[in-house]
Design a protein around this motif. Structure first.
Motif, PDB file in Angstrom:
ATOM      1  N   SER A 190      -5.728   9.860  11.299  1.00 26.69           N
ATOM      2  CA  SER A 190      -6.766   9.281  10.442  1.00 26.69           C
ATOM      3  C   SER A 190      -6.162   8.605   9.214  1.00 26.69           C
ATOM      4  O   SER A 190      -6.698   7.601   8.724  1.00 26.69           O
ATOM      5  CB  SER A 190      -7.773  10.354  10.020  1.00 26.69           C
ATOM      6  N   ALA A 191      -5.043   9.138   8.716  1.00 28.19           N
ATOM      7  CA  ALA A 191      -4.361   8.483   7.595  1.00 28.19           C
ATOM      8  C   ALA A 191      -3.789   7.140   8.018  1.00 28.19           C
ATOM      9  O   ALA A 191      -3.879   6.150   7.277  1.00 28.19           O
ATOM     10  CB  ALA A 191      -3.257   9.385   7.053  1.00 28.19           C
ATOM     11  N   ALA A 192      -3.215   7.087   9.211  1.00 29.73           N
ATOM     12  CA  ALA A 192      -2.690   5.819   9.724  1.00 29.73           C
ATOM     13  C   ALA A 192      -3.812   4.792   9.879  1.00 29.73           C
ATOM     14  O   ALA A 192      -3.677   3.631   9.477  1.00 29.73           O
ATOM     15  CB  ALA A 192      -1.985   6.046  11.057  1.00 29.73           C
ATOM     16  N   LYS A 193      -4.936   5.221  10.464  1.00 28.53           N
ATOM     17  CA  LYS A 193      -6.076   4.322  10.641  1.00 28.53           C
ATOM     18  C   LYS A 193      -6.598   3.831   9.293  1.00 28.53           C
ATOM     19  O   LYS A 193      -6.923   2.649   9.120  1.00 28.53           O
ATOM     20  CB  LYS A 193      -7.177   5.068  11.397  1.00 28.53           C
ATOM     21  N   ILE A 221       0.860  -1.179   0.000  1.00 29.32           N
ATOM     22  CA  ILE A 221       0.000   0.000   0.000  1.00 29.32           C
ATOM     23  C   ILE A 221       0.892   1.223   0.000  1.00 29.32           C
ATOM     24  O   ILE A 221       1.825   1.332   0.806  1.00 29.32           O
ATOM     25  CB  ILE A 221      -0.965   0.037   1.208  1.00 29.32           C
ATOM     26  N   VAL A 222       0.638   2.138  -0.935  1.00 31.88           N
ATOM     27  CA  VAL A 222       1.355   3.404  -0.982  1.00 31.88           C
ATOM     28  C   VAL A 222       0.483   4.471  -0.326  1.00 31.88           C
ATOM     29  O   VAL A 222      -0.657   4.694  -0.750  1.00 31.88           O
ATOM     30  CB  VAL A 222       1.709   3.796  -2.426  1.00 31.88           C
ATOM     31  N   VAL A 223       1.030   5.094   0.700  1.00 33.34           N
ATOM     32  CA  VAL A 223       0.337   6.152   1.442  1.00 33.34           C
ATOM     33  C   VAL A 223       0.908   7.518   1.070  1.00 33.34           C
ATOM     34  O   VAL A 223       0.187   8.498   0.978  1.00 33.34           O
ATOM     35  CB  VAL A 223       0.445   5.904   2.962  1.00 33.34           C
ATOM     36  N   MET A 245      -3.701   4.330  -1.301  1.00 30.75           N
ATOM     37  CA  MET A 245      -4.748   4.542  -0.310  1.00 30.75           C
ATOM     38  C   MET A 245      -5.701   5.658  -0.709  1.00 30.75           C
ATOM     39  O   MET A 245      -5.302   6.805  -0.871  1.00 30.75           O
ATOM     40  CB  MET A 245      -4.124   4.882   1.040  1.00 30.75           C
ATOM     41  N   THR A 246      -6.966   5.302  -0.870  1.00 24.85           N
ATOM     42  CA  THR A 246      -8.048   6.288  -0.908  1.00 24.85           C
ATOM     43  C   THR A 246      -9.058   5.998   0.206  1.00 24.85           C
ATOM     44  O   THR A 246     -10.125   6.607   0.246  1.00 24.85           O
ATOM     45  CB  THR A 246      -8.756   6.309  -2.277  1.00 24.85           C
ATOM     46  N   ARG A 247      -8.713   5.085   1.077  1.00 22.23           N
ATOM     47  CA  ARG A 247      -9.612   4.718   2.173  1.00 22.23           C
ATOM     48  C   ARG A 247      -9.828   5.894   3.135  1.00 22.23           C
ATOM     49  O   ARG A 247     -10.906   6.007   3.739  1.00 22.23           O
ATOM     50  CB  ARG A 247      -9.047   3.508   2.914  1.00 22.23           C
ATOM     51  N   LEU A 248      -8.837   6.742   3.268  1.00 22.39           N
ATOM     52  CA  LEU A 248      -9.022   7.907   4.125  1.00 22.39           C
ATOM     53  C   LEU A 248     -10.181   8.760   3.616  1.00 22.39           C
ATOM     54  O   LEU A 248     -11.019   9.226   4.388  1.00 22.39           O
ATOM     55  CB  LEU A 248      -7.734   8.737   4.179  1.00 22.39           C
ATOM     56  N   ASP A 300      -7.065   0.064   7.822  1.00 21.26           N
ATOM     57  CA  ASP A 300      -8.341  -0.447   7.313  1.00 21.26           C
ATOM     58  C   ASP A 300      -8.148  -1.086   5.932  1.00 21.26           C
ATOM     59  O   ASP A 300      -8.702  -2.155   5.641  1.00 21.26           O
ATOM     60  CB  ASP A 300      -9.365   0.684   7.192  1.00 21.26           C
ATOM     61  N   HIS A 301      -7.393  -0.419   5.080  1.00 18.96           N
ATOM     62  CA  HIS A 301      -7.124  -0.883   3.724  1.00 18.96           C
ATOM     63  C   HIS A 301      -6.480  -2.270   3.746  1.00 18.96           C
ATOM     64  O   HIS A 301      -6.954  -3.204   3.087  1.00 18.96           O
ATOM     65  CB  HIS A 301      -6.200   0.145   3.064  1.00 18.96           C
ATOM     66  N   ILE A 302      -5.396  -2.406   4.511  1.00 17.59           N
ATOM     67  CA  ILE A 302      -4.681  -3.684   4.545  1.00 17.59           C
ATOM     68  C   ILE A 302      -5.483  -4.748   5.280  1.00 17.59           C
ATOM     69  O   ILE A 302      -5.519  -5.915   4.850  1.00 17.59           O
ATOM     70  CB  ILE A 302      -3.292  -3.514   5.175  1.00 17.59           C
ATOM     71  N   LYS A 303      -6.168  -4.397   6.351  1.00 17.12           N
ATOM     72  CA  LYS A 303      -6.972  -5.375   7.089  1.00 17.12           C
ATOM     73  C   LYS A 303      -8.048  -5.983   6.200  1.00 17.12           C
ATOM     74  O   LYS A 303      -8.259  -7.210   6.198  1.00 17.12           O
ATOM     75  CB  LYS A 303      -7.615  -4.723   8.313  1.00 17.12           C
TER      76      LYS A 303
END
Length: 317
Positions: A228-231, A129-131, A157-160, A235-238
């Motif tokens: 929130s970015a860390a969370k 995952i690239v953040v 990541m676009t999950r944020l 979420d993305h990887i989980k």
């Protein structure tokens, strides 16, 4: 005591703000489960090794039972060796007066090197995952230089953005965020993204304010939205690791041509993750795209195509 073999998890930019929250989420079992031991590899530049040493001390002081080993390093071979998962958080931030091409040029150097290291040292089924921004294009460059690893293993990541949309919808409807589903983020992790609530199952008519949320956090906090970015990266990887069931989640993944998005472009789609040993995702198909949505989706695709061309123009090979 868990009988599972430890997995090796890499976090880059590990002395930074996002990683400070991220490493604790990972190490205490929020991502891979409370029965999965792990080795945590923390990578940063030589200049940040003293700061990173403080992060290591704090992790040790947390007395986390799942954490078998902590490795802090500035050496790519040490960092990427046999890793199962990579959180690529570190990137060159945009500085005042920096042009977009300058930012892309700086990040091409970083993510070219990390792609080469993944190709040479990581497991071939590594999940990435690239953040670090510009995340979509950084993922594309990283994948380009890791040809032995499947392209679908590189995501951004676009999950944020999805989490922000879901939280605002839940607040507006006075419901729990878990009751909101099928919110979609199309396109780039940028202001051109298209937050799409047309298919959401717990929303009435109303607009969201997602594209500028990061700027609003910075204005209020005087720092970026690190927690929130860390969370969101967790979420993305989980979800990729364990599966999503019938829930839709937004991930920036290499396009297979779905919804008219050029093949290979790293673009955010609604996906369903299957989890299990293979840990696959698939793009949700068959959604009706109206004219308004088409225009917004195409705008973000155009920006990503421009970013890709800029980034590739500075690649020397």
């Amino acid at each position: 005591m868990s009988q599972k073999a430890p997995i090796r998890v890499l976090v880059t930019g590990a002395a930074g703000q996002i990683a400070y929250s991220l490493v604790n989420f990972i190490a205490k079992g929020d991502v891979f489960g409370t029965d999965q031991p792990l080795d945590l590899i923390l990578l940063d530049i030589k200049l940040m090794m003293e700061v990173l040493g403080g992060v290591v001390m704090e992790l040790k002081d947390c007395a986390l039972p799942l954490l078998r080993e902590i490795v802090a390093t500035d050496d790519y071979e040490v960092a990427f060796k046999d890793i199962d998962v990579a959180f690529l958080v570190g990137a060159m931030p945009r500085k005042q007066g920096m042009e977009r091409k300058d930012l892309l040029t700086a990040n091409v150097t970083i993510f070219k090197g990390q792609g080469q290291a993944l190709d040479k040292y990581a497991k071939k089924n590594v999940k990435v995952i690239v953040v670090g921004n510009p995340a979509n294009t950084n993922a594309l460059i990283c994948s380009k230089y890791a040809p032995s690893i499947p392209k679908e293993n590189f995501t951004a990541m676009t999950r944020l953005d999805q989490n922000r949309a879901m939280a605002q919808i839940a607040e507006r409807l006075d419901c729990n965020v878990n009751d909101v589903n099928k919110v979609i983020i199309w396109g780039n992790h940028s202001a051109t993204q298209y937050p799409d609530v047309r298919f959401a199952t717990a929303v009435k008519n109303g607009a969201t304010m997602i594209q500028k949320r990061g700027a609003a956090v910075i204005a209020a906090r005087k720092l970026s939205s690190a927690m929130s970015a860390a969370k969101a990266s967790c979420d993305h990887i989980k979800d990729w690791w364990f599966g999503t069931g019938d829930r839709w989640v937004s991930m920036a993944v290499p396009s297979d041509g779905s919804y008219g998005i050029k093949e290979g472009l790293v673009y955010s789609f609604p996906v369903i993750c299957t989890g299990g040993d293979e840990r696959k995702y698939k793009i949700v198909q068959g959604l009706k795209i109206d004219d308004f949505s088409r225009s917004k989706m195409d705008l973000s695709a155009k920006e990503l195509e421009e970013e890709r061309e800029m980034a590739l123009s500075v690649c020397k090979d």
